[in-house]
Design a protein around this motif. Structure first.
Motif, short mmCIF file in Angstrom:
data_model
loop_
_atom_site.label_atom_id
_atom_site.label_comp_id
_atom_site.label_asym_id
_atom_site.label_seq_id
_atom_site.Cartn_x
_atom_site.Cartn_y
_atom_site.Cartn_z
N GLU A 60 10.54 10.39 -29.34
CA GLU A 60 11.65 10.24 -28.42
C GLU A 60 12.27 11.60 -28.09
O GLU A 60 12.48 12.44 -28.97
N ASP A 62 15.69 12.54 -26.18
CA ASP A 62 16.89 11.93 -25.58
C ASP A 62 17.28 12.59 -24.26
O ASP A 62 17.76 11.92 -23.35
N PRO A 64 16.27 14.28 -20.92
CA PRO A 64 15.11 14.49 -20.04
C PRO A 64 14.95 15.94 -19.58
O PRO A 64 13.90 16.31 -19.07
N TYR A 70 9.82 17.89 -25.19
CA TYR A 70 8.62 17.29 -24.60
C TYR A 70 7.37 18.10 -24.94
O TYR A 70 6.32 17.53 -25.24
N ASP A 156 4.57 10.46 -20.68
CA ASP A 156 5.98 10.30 -21.02
C ASP A 156 6.65 9.37 -20.03
O ASP A 156 6.39 9.42 -18.82
N ALA A 157 7.52 8.51 -20.57
CA ALA A 157 8.26 7.54 -19.76
C ALA A 157 9.43 7.01 -20.58
O ALA A 157 9.29 6.77 -21.78
N ASP A 158 10.60 6.84 -19.90
CA ASP A 158 11.79 6.29 -20.56
C ASP A 158 12.14 7.07 -21.82
O ASP A 158 12.38 6.50 -22.89
N ASP A 159 12.15 8.38 -21.72
CA ASP A 159 12.54 9.28 -22.81
C ASP A 159 11.59 9.24 -24.00
O ASP A 159 11.94 9.68 -25.10
N LEU A 160 10.39 8.70 -23.80
CA LEU A 160 9.41 8.63 -24.88
C LEU A 160 8.12 9.32 -24.46
O LEU A 160 7.69 9.21 -23.30
#
Length: 224
Positions: A60, A62, A64, A70, A156-160
């Motif tokens: 995760e 948090d 972006p 990332y 990566d999508a939705d902070d994951l």
């Protein structure tokens, strides 16, 4: 598929037709068919090699805008991605000595990016060449091929940052005019005919979305 394919004008160029069906989330193969059974046994070995990887885990981030998070997440998941591809390659390479004629086997590491990481294992049956060689009547030859694609992407999508894995399987029938093999037959050169057959079946195959939807492609191949 019964229609005999016309030759192209050049004696060194042939037109082939490929009938394909596929499945993007599992196996389309059947243990009742010898060619399929070999592929399924290979896939079992690959599944065993990948069994200890947790492709459901994610990392995760948090914020972006936190590029460092990332980058670290991709790097961390990428280590397992690299190892998984190596495990597939190890199994695929071991199988090179297990597959004999009339089957043709080849595999390819196509892992280029975090989000474009694939490994392809392919198997074809050219036994129709031997049937036609013993009874060279005026008909097309049909070779069957299987292509299995292992996808191990990182997205990566939705902070994951997570894995996007999938196994795609496909069945292909390659229809070839018999004129391709007549010169080899005339010279009684079966080895040459086998080499030509290998050159025809070893290729990239399109994997359709559904096992119920067959697609047909035509291609011209130059025979040197």
């Amino acid at each position: 598929m019964a229609q005999v394919i016309n030759e192209t004008e050049s004696v060194n160029t042939i037109k082939i037709r490929i009938y394909s069906r596929g499945y993007h989330d599992g196996s389309i193969y059947s243990y009742d068919i010898p060619l399929h059974r070999i592929m399924l046994n290979l896939m079992e070995d690959i599944a065993d090699a990948l069994d200890h990887f947790d492709f459901n885990r994610g990392i995760e981030c948090d914020d972006p805008e936190d590029d460092e998070c990332y980058e670290e997440a991709y790097r961390e998941l990428g280590e397992d991605q690299d190892e998984a591809i190596e495990k597939i390659q190890e199994v695929a390479t071991k199988w090179e000595n297990k597959v004999q004629l009339p089957y043709v086997y080849w595999h390819e590491n196509a892992c280029d990016e975090y989000d474009a990481c694939y490994y392809l294992v392919n198997l074809a049956d050219i036994s129709d060449l031997f049937r036609w060689w013993n009874n060279p009547v005026d008909r097309n030859l049909i070779f069957d091929a299987l292509s299995t694609e292992y996808q191990i992407n990182i997205v990566d999508a939705d902070d994951l940052v997570v894995y996007d894995t999938r196994v795609r399987t496909s069945i292909h029938s390659i229809v070839i005019p018999n004129s391709v093999f007549k010169p080899s037959l005339y010279h009684n050169d079966l080895d040459k005919a086998i080499d030509i057959a290998r050159n025809i079946v070893v290729r990239w195959y399109e994997i359709p979305d559904s096992p119920d939807k067959e697609i047909v492609n035509e291609d011209e191949i130059r025979i040197g």
